[in-house]
Design an enzyme around this catalytic site. Structure first.
Site, PDB file in Angstrom:
ATOM      1  N   ASP A 190     -14.603  19.640  15.339  1.00 20.22           N
ATOM      2  CA  ASP A 190     -14.603  21.100  15.392  1.00 20.22           C
ATOM      3  C   ASP A 190     -15.938  21.619  15.930  1.00 20.22           C
ATOM      4  OD1 ASP A 190     -13.288  23.633  14.520  1.00 20.22           O
ATOM      5  OD2 ASP A 190     -15.038  23.761  13.195  1.00 20.22           O
ATOM      6  N   GLU A 204     -14.095  19.816  20.163  1.00 22.07           N
ATOM      7  CA  GLU A 204     -13.691  21.150  20.605  1.00 22.07           C
ATOM      8  C   GLU A 204     -14.921  21.878  21.127  1.00 22.07           C
ATOM      9  OE1 GLU A 204     -12.335  25.369  18.569  1.00 22.07           O
ATOM     10  OE2 GLU A 204     -13.820  24.052  17.696  1.00 22.07           O
TER      11      GLU A 204
END
Ligand SMILES: [Ca+2]
Ligand SMILES: [Ca+2]
Length: 625
Positions: free
Chosen positions: A340, A369
Site C-alpha cells: 500500500d 501501489e
C-alpha cells in the site's frame, strides 16, 4: 501535534509507579515467535513491558546467542539482537530479565519451518482477484461484532460501518472464484484494526472496515477470523492450487496502534511542529530539479491526521517492519505482497525490505501501489532501465499508467492521440521497465470508480476493456464484483465502490454467486470473463508469449501474442459501426495462416484476408494453417 512529550512520559511513569510499583514486567515480545532455518540468522526482538528497558537480559539455548541489548528512549522497551545458528533445534527458549535481585522469565518459541507451499510468486499466467473481506461474504455471523473492541458495531445499513464479511465467507465461495478462472486472491489487510471510528470527512465517521489502519501488527482481526482463521484460509487456498497475496502497509498506522499510544523512540514517527499532510506528489523523488523540502513533505507528511507516518529511518522500526513481513510470509504461507501507499515510504527502507523478503523467498512477487500518471514515475518505483539517482529493486508494481489509458481509450472519442491510441501509446513506453510482464494490470480497484460506471454501463465497451486486459502483457488483477457488473462512483464516498457482494450475506435478496441469481446481462459478463480467463490460463502464447501491436487506424487496434507454436490475434474495433478489417497490413505475423478460431464463440473463420469486425467488438482469434 502528537509530539513525544517529556511531560507526558514523566506523568506516565509517575502514574505507573503509583499503580504497579517498580517491578519490571515483560508483557509482549515481537515477533511473537520465529523459525529455525531462516537464511538470515539474525533476529531482533522487541521486548515491551513495565520498565522492560531496565532489565538485564540473558538466555541459555544451544545455537542461540544474545549478541546485544539496546535501550530505547522509552524505558518500557528493550531490543535484543539474537543470532540463531542453522543447526539450532526447535523449541522454547527462556528469556531472562534481571533487576534488583529479581528475575523475570518469558518463553519464546522457535518453530521448525512449515513445508506448506509459500513464496510461490506470481507470473503472467495468474489471474488475481481482489477482495475487501468485510464486503464479500459473511461466513460466520458470530464474529460480526465484539463489545470489547473500540468499534463495537456492525451494521449493513450504514455504508461506513463494518458489515460482517469474513475469511470463512470467502472460503465458502472458492468454487465460484475458480469457475471464473481466478488463480490468486489478494485481500485488503486482515491485520487488527481495533480502532475507534475516524472522521474521514466533515460529515462522516468511518470504521476501519477496509483494514488499512493497523493497531497491532501481530494480530489478525477477530472479526475476520483471527490468526487461526487466516491460517485455515491460506491452507484452503493452497489445497486448491490458489495463491495468497497479503496487503502490506509500511507507511503509517492508526493513531490507535499500541505503539503510537506508547512510542519506543522519539523518532518512531515523523513529527512536525504543526500538522503536515503529505503532498501526495511523487514527482519530487525523480525530478532532477526538485527541492529537498518537497521530498520531505511527500515522504514524512502524514496521510491523514489519524494515520501517523512511520519513520523508517529509525533502524529499530525498519527491522520491526521487515521482520513482520517475513513473519507473516512464513506464518500464513504467503505467495506475494501488494504494498500500500508505496511512494510515501523511505526509499532505502523499501529496498531493504524487498531484499530481505526475496532473500528468504526468491520467487515471491512484490507489487506496490504507486498511484502515478506517467511511465517514468511508474518505472521509478520498480526495477527499471532508466538512469535515475535511485534504483528500486521492486519486482513489480500496480500498472496505473495502463489503467488510465484503458479508461481513456473507452471514454474518449477516437482522435490523433485519443481513444484507443491511448492504450496503444501506454504500451509503447514499456521500454522503461526491466520487465513489464511483472506489472499488475487492473480495470478498477477499491479506490477507484467502478469500471462499469466509468464506461457508461455499456456491455460492449465492458468486453473491449476486459479483452485488452486479459490479452495484453502483465499480470491481470480483478476487483470483486466486476464480473457481475457491480457499479457506482466514489460519490459521495469510497463506500459506494465497496458495496456488499450480492448473495454473500444472510438475507440477501439475490445471489450473484449463482447463474440463477444473475440476470441475463450479468451472466453474459460473467461468462465472457470466465471463457477468456480460462482460455488465457491454458494458453502460454496469450499470457507469456511475445506481444506485437500495430498502429491503431480509424479506431481499430490489432495486436498479436505469439510463441513459436501458437499465434493469437486480438482485433478490436472501438467505433460504433461495423468495419471489414483488411489484414494485409499484418502479414508479418499472419503469413502462413489461413484460418482462425474465435476463442470466445468457437466459430471458425475460413477467410482471414478480411475480417468482419462489428462495432465496439474485440475478437480473440487463434490462427491456424
Ligand atoms: Ca462475520
Ligand atoms: Ca511516509
Amino acid at each position: 501535534m502528537n509530539k513525544f512529550s517529556p511531560v507526558a512520559l514523566l506523568s506516565f511513569l509517575l502514574l505507573s509507579h503509583f499503580l504497579f510499583g517498580q517491578t519490571p514486567q515483560i508483557q509482549r515480545i515481537d515477533p511473537t515467535n520465529w523459525w529455525i532455518g531462516m537464511k538470515n540468522p539474525a533476529l531482533q526482538l522487541l521486548v515491551y513491558g513495565q520498565n522492560a528497558g531496565t532489565l538485564s537480559y540473558s538466555l541459555n539455548y544451544p545455537g542461540v546467542k544474545l549478541v546485544k541489548t539496546h535501550k530505547a528512549d522509552n524505558p518500557n522497551y528493550a531490543f535484543l539482537d539474537l543470532t540463531i545458528a542453522p543447526n539450532t533445534k526447535p523449541g522454547k527458549l527462556e528469556i531472562l530479565g534481571k533487576a534488583n535481585g529479581q528475575t523475570i522469565s518469558r518463553q519464546y518459541e522457535l518453530l521448525p519451518r512449515t513445508k506448506n507451499p509459500k513464496g510461490q510468486g506470481l507470473t503472467s499466467a495468474d489471474f488475481i482477484y481482489l477482495i475487501m473481506p468485510d464486503r464479500f461474504a459473511n461466513g460466520d455471523e458470530s464474529n460480526d461484532k465484539f463489545a470489547d473492541l473500540r468499534d463495537p458495531q456492525a451494521d449493513r445499513a450504514i455504508p461506513h460501518l463494518r458489515h460482517g464479511g469474513d475469511l470463512k465467507g470467502i472460503t465458502n465461495h472458492l468454487d465460484y472464484l475458480q469457475e471464473l478462472g481466478v488463480t490468486a486472491i489478494w485481500l485488503t489487510p486482515v491485520i487488527d484494526n481495533d480502532e475507534a471510528l475516524k472522521r474521514e470527512a466533515p460529515d462522516r465517521m468511518q470504521a476501519g472496515y477496509h483494514g488499512y489502519h493497523f493497531t497491532d501488527h501481530y494480530q489478525i482481526d477477530k472479526r475476520f477470523g483471527g490468526i487461526e482463521g487466516y491460517r485455515q484460509f491460506s491452507d484452503a487456498l493452497h489445497k486448491r492450487g490458489l495463491k495468497v497475496i497479503q496487503d502490506a502497509v509500511y507507511n503509517h498506522v492508526s493513531d490507535d496502534h499500541w505503539m503510537f499510544r506508547e512510542q519506543p523512540f522519539k523518532d518512531w514517527f515523523n513529527q512536525w511542529s504543526a500538522y503536515t499532510n503529505s503532498s501526495h506528489k511523487e514527482q519530487s523523488l525523480f525530478d532532477p530539479y526538485a527541492a529537498a523540502s518537497d521530498r520531505k513533505v511527500l515522504l514524512d507528511g502524514w496521510f491523514t491526521p489519524f494515520l501517523p507516518d512511520l519513520n523508517q529511518r529509525n533502524p529499530f522500526l525498519s527491522r520491526y517492519l521487515i521482520q513482520h513481513a517475513i513473519w507473516s510470509t512464513e506464518m500464513f504461507s504467503l505467495d506475494a505482497w501488494r504494498v500500500d501507499t508505496y511512494k510515501y515510504n523511505d526509499l532505502d527502507f523499501l529496498n531493504r525490505c524487498n531484499q530481505a523478503l526475496l532473500t528468504e523467498y526468491p520467487q515471491l512477487h512484490i507489487f506496490g501501489e504507486a498511484w502515478v500518471n506517467n511511465p517514468v514515475a511508474q518505472a521509478f518505483f520498480v526495477k527499471n532501465k532508466l538512469d535515475l539517482p535511485f534504483n528500486s529493486n521492486q519486482p513489480g508494481g500496480l500498472d496505473f499508467v495502463l489503467y488510465d489509458a484503458t479508461n481513456a481509450a473507452l471514454r474518449e472519442p477516437n482522435g490523433w492521440d485519443t481513444g484507443v491510441n491511448r492504450f496503444y501509446q501506454a504500451l509503447t513506453t514499456d521500454a522503461v521497465y526491466a520487465n513489464p510482464q511483472k506489472l499488475v494490470t487492473f480495470l478498477e480497484n477499491h479506490d477507484t470508480d467502478r469500471y462499469f460506471s466509468v464506461i457508461g454501463e455499456d456491455l460492449a465497451k465492458y468486453k473491449l476493456g476486459v479483452t485488452w486486459m486479459l490479452t495484453t502483457r502483465g499480470i491481470p488483477s480483478w476487483y470483486y464484483g466486476t464480473e457481475v457488473l457491480m457499479k457506482n462512483t466514489k460519490n459521495p464516498s469510497d463506500a459506494e465502490v465497496r458495496r456488499d457482494f450480492p448473495g454473500g450475506f444472510p438475507g440477501d435478496r439475490s445471489d450473484k454467486f449463482t447463474a440463477a441469481g444473475r440476470n441475463n446481462q450479468e451472466n453474459e459478463a460473467f461468462d465472457y470473463v470466465k471463457k477468456l480467463a480460462t482460455y488465457r490460463k491454458a494458453t502460454p502464447a496469450l499470457h507469456a508469449g511475445k506481444l506485437m501491436q500495430y498502429l491503431p487506424q480509424n479506431g481499430t487496434y490489432v495486436f498479436f501474442r505469439y510463441t513459436s507454436d501458437k499465434t493469437v490475434m486480438v482485433a478490436t474495433n472501438t467505433n460504433d459501426t461495423d468495419i471489414n478489417l483488411d489484414t494485409s497490413r499484418f502479414t508479418e505475423r499472419m503469413s502462413g495462416f489461413s484460418k482462425a478460431r474465435n476463442v470466445l464463440t468457437d466459430e471458425v473463420l475460413t477467410d482471414i484476408k478480411s475480417i468482419k469486425l462489428p462495432g465496439k467488438t474485440a475478437l480473440v482469434l487463434e490462427l491456424s494453417r
